[in-house]
Design a protein around this motif. Structure first.
Motif, PDB file in Angstrom:
ATOM      1  N   GLN A  99       0.836  -1.211   0.000  1.00  0.00           N
ATOM      2  CA  GLN A  99       0.000   0.000   0.000  1.00  0.00           C
ATOM      3  C   GLN A  99       0.869   1.258   0.000  1.00  0.00           C
ATOM      4  O   GLN A  99       0.597   2.219  -0.736  1.00  0.00           O
ATOM      5  N   SER A 102       2.427   1.690  -3.389  1.00  0.00           N
ATOM      6  CA  SER A 102       1.456   2.069  -4.420  1.00  0.00           C
ATOM      7  C   SER A 102       0.962   3.507  -4.237  1.00  0.00           C
ATOM      8  O   SER A 102       0.765   4.230  -5.214  1.00  0.00           O
ATOM      9  N   ASP A 160       2.774  -4.014 -10.939  1.00  0.00           N
ATOM     10  CA  ASP A 160       2.249  -2.787 -10.329  1.00  0.00           C
ATOM     11  C   ASP A 160       0.735  -2.687 -10.463  1.00  0.00           C
ATOM     12  O   ASP A 160       0.035  -2.340  -9.509  1.00  0.00           O
ATOM     13  N   GLY A 161       0.250  -2.947 -11.661  1.00  0.00           N
ATOM     14  CA  GLY A 161      -1.184  -2.795 -11.900  1.00  0.00           C
ATOM     15  C   GLY A 161      -1.997  -3.751 -11.035  1.00  0.00           C
ATOM     16  O   GLY A 161      -3.046  -3.382 -10.488  1.00  0.00           O
ATOM     17  N   LEU A 162      -1.501  -4.976 -10.882  1.00  0.00           N
ATOM     18  CA  LEU A 162      -2.229  -5.944 -10.047  1.00  0.00           C
ATOM     19  C   LEU A 162      -2.287  -5.497  -8.591  1.00  0.00           C
ATOM     20  O   LEU A 162      -3.266  -5.773  -7.900  1.00  0.00           O
ATOM     21  N   TYR A 164      -2.699  -2.567  -7.371  1.00  0.00           N
ATOM     22  CA  TYR A 164      -3.838  -1.661  -7.134  1.00  0.00           C
ATOM     23  C   TYR A 164      -5.155  -2.442  -7.077  1.00  0.00           C
ATOM     24  O   TYR A 164      -5.960  -2.252  -6.172  1.00  0.00           O
ATOM     25  N   GLN A 165      -5.379  -3.322  -8.030  1.00  0.00           N
ATOM     26  CA  GLN A 165      -6.630  -4.087  -8.015  1.00  0.00           C
ATOM     27  C   GLN A 165      -6.738  -4.932  -6.745  1.00  0.00           C
ATOM     28  O   GLN A 165      -7.808  -5.045  -6.151  1.00  0.00           O
ATOM     29  N   LEU A 167      -5.165  -4.424  -3.762  1.00  0.00           N
ATOM     30  CA  LEU A 167      -5.329  -3.590  -2.561  1.00  0.00           C
ATOM     31  C   LEU A 167      -6.774  -3.135  -2.412  1.00  0.00           C
ATOM     32  O   LEU A 167      -7.303  -3.065  -1.301  1.00  0.00           O
ATOM     33  N   LEU A 168      -7.410  -2.818  -3.535  1.00  0.00           N
ATOM     34  CA  LEU A 168      -8.790  -2.323  -3.479  1.00  0.00           C
ATOM     35  C   LEU A 168      -9.772  -3.447  -3.176  1.00  0.00           C
ATOM     36  O   LEU A 168     -10.814  -3.209  -2.556  1.00  0.00           O
TER      37      LEU A 168
END
Lengths: 195, 195
Positions: A99, A102, A160-162, A164-165, A167-168
């Motif tokens: 977190q 990111s 990186d993109g994964l 964010y998905q 963490l959300l």
């Protein structure tokens, strides 16, 4: 204060900051929380790190060393895609630091942000490392026809993109599994492997 | 003020905010800059959007509508991978909005952030849309063996992850080209296509 003592203190602060991040995440990792853990005043902490961003950047640099250091013993690139898969597994067990990474990455793309230079430099190195990993695994040409250099930013973007998905919405996104799917995709077209 | 007039005003504010974002990026898109452009006081603007985050979220929602709306005429999913490639090309021409998206996404993963719900919901929809794109293109099984549902978070991660690398270092990262490489990778193993 001698240099050795000062460096020891700095390392102690970084360990404390890493713990606070792990426990409380990005917002909870305040300078005062870190200062308290190492028994310094906030003013005393500012002697080592002039701002929260500087402290977080130092922690992330340190993490990069820990994560990749062991794999480069003797200067040889010993990283393999399997190690990357293990790193993603490991990251899925430490949401606090993912977190923090990111959130800081998100801030860094805005104008004149203090972390911008760190991330720009970091990604140049990471893409280079990833190209090395891919070359060691596949040689100069990946099964799908890409060169290691062209696949490197892709591999980096997926990681990186994964995050964010994940963490959300960790219930919906199995980050390590999706990353393994990507590795499988890179291998598509390769002659069958064992295992 | 009547409802129609109020909605018209709201749309006008969103257009102004979009312009300010395009021109000045995330940090420059202040409530006062947007208020000035539409001839409102900051207090007047707060009547429509209670905080900067709420305004930015509304702009990003609106952008998602614009970007995807045309492709769903009649409720049919008309999106294809080619359209996604074109969308990435288009994004590479509007760094201000990509920066705003990426910065807000970064913030949203921190505790109790006002944009967290928006992004969590958005990604559930986006993964669903992407699975639809992939199914329309490949059927129930991609060339590499993945299902559309398993490849959807990957496709999404690539788009987001590339934006960070590109925003930090546009000279080194050709975002549309790397995205096309990913689409090529998804097609690896497929019988030869024309063109």
């Amino acid at each position: 204060m001698g240099r050795a003592r000062s460096e020891e203190r700095r390392a102690e602060i970084l360990r404390a900051a890493f713990e606070v991040i792990a426990e409380r995440g990005y917002r909870g990792a305040t300078l005062s929380a870190v200062a308290e853990r190492v028994g310094l005043t906030q003013q005393g902490l500012l002697h080592y790190f002039p701002a929260k961003e500087a402290l977080l950047i130092a922690v992330l640099e340190e993490r990069d060393q820990w994560d990749t250091g062991g794999a480069r013993i003797g200067g040889r690139r010993g990283w393999r895609l399997e190690l990357l898969e293990a790193l993603v597994e490991y990251n899925a067990m430490r949401p606090g630091v993912v977190q923090t990474f990111s959130a800081l990455l998100g801030e860094s793309v805005t104008e004149d942000h203090p972390a911008r230079e760190f991330f720009t430099h970091r990604y140049a190195l990471v893409r280079d490392d990833m190209a090395g990993v891919l070359r060691e695994e596949f040689g100069d040409r990946l099964p799908g026809g890409l060169t290691p250099e062209r696949a490197a930013p892709l591999l980096t973007a997926v990681m990186d993109g994964l995050q964010y998905q994940w963490l959300l919405d960790p219930e919906s996104v199995d980050m390590p599994a999706v990353f393994r799917d990507f590795v499988g995709l890179l291998r598509t077209g390769e002659p069958d492997r064992e295992g």
